[in-house]
Write a protein that holds these residues in place. Sequence first.
Motif, PDB file in Angstrom:
ATOM      1  N   GLU A 279      -1.730 -14.093   1.550  1.00  0.00           N
ATOM      2  CA  GLU A 279      -1.744 -12.694   1.144  1.00  0.00           C
ATOM      3  C   GLU A 279      -0.901 -12.448  -0.108  1.00  0.00           C
ATOM      4  O   GLU A 279      -1.283 -11.680  -0.988  1.00  0.00           O
ATOM      5  CB  GLU A 279      -1.233 -11.815   2.296  1.00  0.00           C
ATOM      6  CG  GLU A 279      -2.193 -11.716   3.466  1.00  0.00           C
ATOM      7  CD  GLU A 279      -1.666 -10.795   4.548  1.00  0.00           C
ATOM      8  OE1 GLU A 279      -0.443 -10.523   4.546  1.00  0.00           O
ATOM      9  OE2 GLU A 279      -2.468 -10.342   5.385  1.00  0.00           O
ATOM     10  N   ASP A 280       0.259 -13.108  -0.163  1.00  0.00           N
ATOM     11  CA  ASP A 280       1.123 -12.917  -1.333  1.00  0.00           C
ATOM     12  C   ASP A 280       0.426 -13.344  -2.620  1.00  0.00           C
ATOM     13  O   ASP A 280       0.526 -12.670  -3.656  1.00  0.00           O
ATOM     14  CB  ASP A 280       2.418 -13.716  -1.162  1.00  0.00           C
ATOM     15  CG  ASP A 280       3.348 -13.090  -0.125  1.00  0.00           C
ATOM     16  OD1 ASP A 280       3.187 -11.894   0.156  1.00  0.00           O
ATOM     17  OD2 ASP A 280       4.217 -13.815   0.394  1.00  0.00           O
ATOM     18  N   THR A 281      -0.296 -14.479  -2.567  1.00  0.00           N
ATOM     19  CA  THR A 281      -0.999 -14.982  -3.748  1.00  0.00           C
ATOM     20  C   THR A 281      -2.121 -14.032  -4.156  1.00  0.00           C
ATOM     21  O   THR A 281      -2.301 -13.720  -5.342  1.00  0.00           O
ATOM     22  CB  THR A 281      -1.569 -16.376  -3.491  1.00  0.00           C
ATOM     23  OG1 THR A 281      -0.495 -17.262  -3.167  1.00  0.00           O
ATOM     24  CG2 THR A 281      -2.311 -16.901  -4.715  1.00  0.00           C
ATOM     25  N   ILE A 282      -2.868 -13.555  -3.157  1.00  0.00           N
ATOM     26  CA  ILE A 282      -3.980 -12.633  -3.452  1.00  0.00           C
ATOM     27  C   ILE A 282      -3.457 -11.358  -4.091  1.00  0.00           C
ATOM     28  O   ILE A 282      -3.973 -10.884  -5.113  1.00  0.00           O
ATOM     29  CB  ILE A 282      -4.756 -12.292  -2.162  1.00  0.00           C
ATOM     30  CG1 ILE A 282      -5.381 -13.544  -1.549  1.00  0.00           C
ATOM     31  CG2 ILE A 282      -5.844 -11.256  -2.463  1.00  0.00           C
ATOM     32  CD1 ILE A 282      -5.999 -13.317  -0.187  1.00  0.00           C
ATOM     33  N   ALA A 283      -2.392 -10.796  -3.483  1.00  0.00           N
ATOM     34  CA  ALA A 283      -1.836  -9.551  -3.994  1.00  0.00           C
ATOM     35  C   ALA A 283      -1.333  -9.722  -5.424  1.00  0.00           C
ATOM     36  O   ALA A 283      -1.548  -8.866  -6.294  1.00  0.00           O
ATOM     37  CB  ALA A 283      -0.697  -9.076  -3.085  1.00  0.00           C
ATOM     38  N   ILE A 290       0.318  -5.610  -0.276  1.00  0.00           N
ATOM     39  CA  ILE A 290      -0.072  -6.188   1.013  1.00  0.00           C
ATOM     40  C   ILE A 290      -0.769  -5.129   1.863  1.00  0.00           C
ATOM     41  O   ILE A 290      -1.756  -5.414   2.556  1.00  0.00           O
ATOM     42  CB  ILE A 290       1.166  -6.745   1.754  1.00  0.00           C
ATOM     43  CG1 ILE A 290       1.826  -7.865   0.931  1.00  0.00           C
ATOM     44  CG2 ILE A 290       0.775  -7.245   3.142  1.00  0.00           C
ATOM     45  CD1 ILE A 290       0.932  -9.064   0.689  1.00  0.00           C
ATOM     46  N   GLU A 291      -0.261  -3.901   1.799  1.00  0.00           N
ATOM     47  CA  GLU A 291      -0.877  -2.815   2.572  1.00  0.00           C
ATOM     48  C   GLU A 291      -2.330  -2.583   2.136  1.00  0.00           C
ATOM     49  O   GLU A 291      -3.213  -2.332   2.976  1.00  0.00           O
ATOM     50  CB  GLU A 291      -0.070  -1.523   2.399  1.00  0.00           C
ATOM     51  CG  GLU A 291       1.307  -1.512   3.046  1.00  0.00           C
ATOM     52  CD  GLU A 291       2.326  -2.365   2.294  1.00  0.00           C
ATOM     53  OE1 GLU A 291       2.068  -2.697   1.109  1.00  0.00           O
ATOM     54  OE2 GLU A 291       3.352  -2.705   2.903  1.00  0.00           O
ATOM     55  N   ALA A 295      -5.774  -2.906   4.320  1.00  0.00           N
ATOM     56  CA  ALA A 295      -6.761  -1.828   4.393  1.00  0.00           C
ATOM     57  C   ALA A 295      -8.147  -2.340   4.017  1.00  0.00           C
ATOM     58  O   ALA A 295      -9.151  -1.958   4.641  1.00  0.00           O
ATOM     59  CB  ALA A 295      -6.348  -0.681   3.469  1.00  0.00           C
ATOM     60  N   ILE A 296      -8.227  -3.204   3.006  1.00  0.00           N
ATOM     61  CA  ILE A 296      -9.514  -3.781   2.594  1.00  0.00           C
ATOM     62  C   ILE A 296     -10.101  -4.615   3.722  1.00  0.00           C
ATOM     63  O   ILE A 296     -11.301  -4.519   4.040  1.00  0.00           O
ATOM     64  CB  ILE A 296      -9.333  -4.627   1.322  1.00  0.00           C
ATOM     65  CG1 ILE A 296      -9.048  -3.716   0.123  1.00  0.00           C
ATOM     66  CG2 ILE A 296     -10.574  -5.478   1.041  1.00  0.00           C
ATOM     67  CD1 ILE A 296      -8.596  -4.472  -1.123  1.00  0.00           C
ATOM     68  N   ALA A 297      -9.252  -5.437   4.336  1.00  0.00           N
ATOM     69  CA  ALA A 297      -9.718  -6.295   5.429  1.00  0.00           C
ATOM     70  C   ALA A 297     -10.169  -5.464   6.623  1.00  0.00           C
ATOM     71  O   ALA A 297     -11.196  -5.763   7.260  1.00  0.00           O
ATOM     72  CB  ALA A 297      -8.611  -7.262   5.828  1.00  0.00           C
ATOM     73  N   ALA A 298      -9.411  -4.390   6.936  1.00  0.00           N
ATOM     74  CA  ALA A 298      -9.778  -3.549   8.061  1.00  0.00           C
ATOM     75  C   ALA A 298     -11.092  -2.818   7.819  1.00  0.00           C
ATOM     76  O   ALA A 298     -11.950  -2.716   8.712  1.00  0.00           O
ATOM     77  CB  ALA A 298      -8.640  -2.534   8.329  1.00  0.00           C
ATOM     78  N   ALA A 299     -11.271  -2.303   6.608  1.00  0.00           N
ATOM     79  CA  ALA A 299     -12.511  -1.603   6.274  1.00  0.00           C
ATOM     80  C   ALA A 299     -13.704  -2.545   6.339  1.00  0.00           C
ATOM     81  O   ALA A 299     -14.779  -2.169   6.810  1.00  0.00           O
ATOM     82  CB  ALA A 299     -12.396  -0.993   4.875  1.00  0.00           C
ATOM     83  N   ASN A 300     -13.514  -3.777   5.901  1.00  0.00           N
ATOM     84  CA  ASN A 300     -14.599  -4.754   5.959  1.00  0.00           C
ATOM     85  C   ASN A 300     -14.969  -5.096   7.393  1.00  0.00           C
ATOM     86  O   ASN A 300     -16.154  -5.203   7.739  1.00  0.00           O
ATOM     87  CB  ASN A 300     -14.173  -6.027   5.214  1.00  0.00           C
ATOM     88  CG  ASN A 300     -15.263  -7.064   5.180  1.00  0.00           C
ATOM     89  OD1 ASN A 300     -16.331  -6.851   4.603  1.00  0.00           O
ATOM     90  ND2 ASN A 300     -15.033  -8.210   5.814  1.00  0.00           N
TER      91      ASN A 300
END
Length: 304
Positions: A279-283, A290-291, A295-300
């Motif tokens: 997550e740190d790398t993606i962000a 991270i939040e 949210a993106i993962a939850a919506a998906n």
Amino acid sequence: MKDMTESYKNDEVKIPKFASLLSDSGFKAVLASPRNKGVLTKLLNLVLPSDRQIAEIENYYDREVNGFTPFSKYSRVDIRCRDTSGRDFIVEMQREMHDFFFERCVWYGSNAYGQNLGVGAEYELLRPVYVIAFLEGRFPHEDESLWDSTNCVSCYQMTEKRTGEVAPETIMCIFVELGRFLKDQTELTGSFDKTCYVFKNSEKWKNDAPSNVLDDEIAAELARACEVENFPPNVKLNYVRNMFTEMDYKAEMKANFKKGEAQKAADAALKFIAAGVSEDTIASCLGLTIEQLHAIAAANAQNN
């Protein structure tokens, strides 16, 4: 539209003292009006060939410039001119780059070139056409190192490929690339520099134009023509209406762009998550928190 004009009259909305010639509303109010043909003549003569200087603008022809650009076509002024040798020719002015810009300029010029010959008339009566565009940005060139603030006018006409011999006058495209004009107020020399400075800065002036702009005849006339209080009442009203419509349009386009960029970031984040990237790398890579990733993962997950 009624509320907007009432707000303008009541000074609840602040209108810049000078119109921007890089806006469709300002371009139309200043340069598409026969009342300013004197300053337009001088402006065009700065970029036209020395042997094709305008002595008189004889006619303005209505084109797309009479409709508001974002919702119709593009800002254009079509004028018929007579040069200092008594020869007629045509100038098509444009303001904005758009898709297939060069091809469109040639198309506009070709239409004007063909339309000035009546049925059965001799070809010798064809008048040359100059398509002149004052561009907020830069026209792309193969060797960008050859173009800068002192070389920001590009001219295109037909030549013989091997010898470079210039063909007889038919259609010439002249682009004033204001995106390359980066001189500040202290670097201005001559009418061309100072009129370019008016184009790029008029809307920013809260009081008068700078003194070293006003000491040039052409730049001073152009600056005065941009002063909104000098507009005839009907022109001023239409300018304000068009300006607000243009502002709304640009705001909508910006919002749509941001929405599209956000969607791209979300799609990329989901691909990284699926690939097991931390997550740190993606962000860090996508400029997200991270939040936001959660949210993106939850919506998906909810959508699937």
